[in-house]
Design a protein around this motif. Structure first.
Motif, PDB file in Angstrom:
ATOM      1  N   GLY A  47       0.798  -1.234   0.040  1.00 27.85           N
ATOM      2  CA  GLY A  47      -0.097  -0.032   0.143  1.00 27.85           C
ATOM      3  C   GLY A  47       0.702   1.272   0.124  1.00 27.85           C
ATOM      4  N   TYR A  48       2.261   1.163  -0.304  1.00 28.02           N
ATOM      5  CA  TYR A  48       3.019   2.400  -0.247  1.00 28.02           C
ATOM      6  C   TYR A  48       2.678   3.396  -1.078  1.00 28.02           C
ATOM      7  N   PRO A  49       2.516   4.467  -0.716  1.00 25.28           N
ATOM      8  CA  PRO A  49       2.045   5.713  -1.612  1.00 25.28           C
ATOM      9  C   PRO A  49       2.833   5.952  -2.962  1.00 25.28           C
ATOM     10  N   LEU A  50       4.122   5.658  -2.744  1.00 23.38           N
ATOM     11  CA  LEU A  50       5.053   5.952  -3.954  1.00 23.38           C
ATOM     12  C   LEU A  50       5.013   4.781  -4.958  1.00 23.38           C
ATOM     13  N   ASP A  51       4.023   4.939  -5.600  1.00 27.75           N
ATOM     14  CA  ASP A  51       3.806   3.403  -6.569  1.00 27.75           C
ATOM     15  C   ASP A  51       3.548   3.968  -7.725  1.00 27.75           C
ATOM     16  N   PRO A  52       4.377   3.725  -8.875  1.00 31.04           N
ATOM     17  CA  PRO A  52       5.367   2.944  -8.823  1.00 31.04           C
ATOM     18  C   PRO A  52       6.532   3.622  -8.103  1.00 31.04           C
ATOM     19  N   LEU A  53       7.543   2.873  -7.483  1.00 30.16           N
ATOM     20  CA  LEU A  53       8.798   3.185  -7.266  1.00 30.16           C
ATOM     21  C   LEU A  53       9.779   3.018  -8.183  1.00 30.16           C
ATOM     22  N   ILE A  54      10.893   4.344  -8.392  1.00 29.07           N
ATOM     23  CA  ILE A  54      11.417   4.090  -9.612  1.00 29.07           C
ATOM     24  C   ILE A  54      13.131   4.563  -8.989  1.00 29.07           C
ATOM     25  N   VAL A  55      13.935   3.522  -9.372  1.00 33.42           N
ATOM     26  CA  VAL A  55      15.430   3.578  -8.885  1.00 33.42           C
ATOM     27  C   VAL A  55      16.134   3.637 -10.100  1.00 33.42           C
ATOM     28  N   SER A  56      16.824   4.726 -10.539  1.00 28.92           N
ATOM     29  CA  SER A  56      17.628   4.976 -11.733  1.00 28.92           C
ATOM     30  C   SER A  56      19.038   4.560 -11.309  1.00 28.92           C
ATOM     31  N   LEU A  57      19.720   3.629 -12.015  1.00 28.78           N
ATOM     32  CA  LEU A  57      20.773   3.021 -11.919  1.00 28.78           C
ATOM     33  C   LEU A  57      21.513   2.455 -13.087  1.00 28.78           C
TER      34      LEU A  57
END
Length: 340
Positions: A47-57
């Motif tokens: 239920g995390y609000p930052l969905d989608p979570l994006i990691v740039s790498l």
């Protein structure tokens, strides 16, 4: 030879971390309780609000992914790229790596099982893994490459939303405003829908008037850190790391039959040009496999200001060289081969 900037970007918030290093020679243990040290650790609850979570790498490594299963392909870092500590209940969690390369994914579940994917389908080289009813605990995620010892920039996406998937995901849909220069000085303006109209002190500060019967040259030191792919369009994907502000600005006062811009440097450079209408033109190599110096050709160019950005494929490499603007397609850059 594509490359991009390394950031950690969470939708709605932003964190910064160091680039993921290529794998070391040590093969990591397959023990689920092993004290892996990931480059990034993320705590998520269903239920995390930052969905989608994006990691740039950067993905890539030199450890054979087949170490963890016969179905695993490609090469990964020795340490996990990301560790996800998951809590709560969800129907599924999907992980995919979005890039313009050929990456691979390996995920170790809290139970110690290893899940792998190379291509989403025959046409889509980005990998995707879906975990249904994910168990709580620690997930180790390796972002690798199909070939060894590569450095593949892109974004790792974690989502529980069914409408977000590798087939429909687009970074350009998240933030759609035009780029704005970080350092503005008095009298400098920003063109709506374009990059910049002028540049700050220390770079090209005025537009050079140019007529097509003569050639323009400009000496450039290439040291930008902004990924050009962030500025490219769906029809024109740009490579390399550039400065936010252009390296050269010129005003075309008459319209020749053809406009050619190229760069001759001592390293693998890229070229991006914006025309007066805001259209983007990019090039990495003049001749793939034969000449790494970039060339941009614009047929029937319009009059007005042109903005030239010169990038570098490797973010740690400073490149020195000369940019040339010409009205002749017969003029070509000197040959620069790989490894020179």
């Amino acid at each position: 030879m594509n490359s991009r900037l390394t950031l950690l970007l969470v939708l709605g918030a932003m964190l910064l971390f160091a680039p993921a290093a290529l794998a070391q020679s040590t093969i990591p243990t397959a023990d689920a309780d092993a004290p892996f040290t990931a480059f990034v650790t993320i705590d998520l609850t269903a239920g995390y609000p930052l969905d989608p979570l994006i990691v740039s790498l950067n993905g890539g490594g030199d450890v054979a992914a087949s170490t963890y299963g016969e179905s695993c392909t490609g090469f990964i870092p020795a340490s996990p790229t990301v560790t996800l500590n998951w809590a709560g209940e969800a129907d599924f969690v999907e992980a995919f790596f979005y890039s313009d390369h050929d990456p691979v994914l390996v995920v170790q579940t809290p139970s110690g099982d290893y899940l792998c994917n190379d291509d989403a389908n025959d046409l889509l080289l980005d990998p995707v893994l879906q975990l249904n009813d994910p168990e709580q605990g620690r997930y180790n995620i390796w972002v690798g490459s199909y070939a060894p010892n590569q450095l593949l920039p892109g974004v790792l996406v974690l989502t529980t939303r069914p409408e977000v998937n590798i087939g429909t995901f687009s970074l350009g849909n998240l933030i759609t405003r035009a780029a704005i220069p970080e350092d503005l000085v008095e009298g400098y303006e920003v063109n709506t829908g374009k990059l910049v109209t002028q540049t700050a002190a220390g770079r090209a500060s005025t537009a050079v008037e140019w007529k097509s019967e003569e050639e323009l040259t400009h000496t450039v030191t290439v040291s930008g850190t902004v990924p050009a792919f962030d500025i490219g369009t769906p029809d024109m994907m740009c490579n390399g790391f550039i400065h936010t502000l252009p390296d050269f600005v010129f005003n075309l006062s008459e319209s020749p039959d053809h406009l050619r811009i190229f760069f001759e440097g001592d390293g693998d450079a890229t070229l991006m040009v914006q025309d007066p209408a805001g259209a983007i033109y990019c090039n990495d190599d003049h001749v793939a496999g034969e000449n790494l110096n970039p060339v941009v050709d614009i047929p029937a160019p319009a009059t007005g200001q042109y903005y030239v950005f010169i990038g570098r494929v490797q973010i740690e490499q400073e490149i020195h060289g000369v940019m040339t603007v010409s009205g002749s397609v017969e003029l070509k850059p000197a040959v620069l081969k790989g490894g020179e």
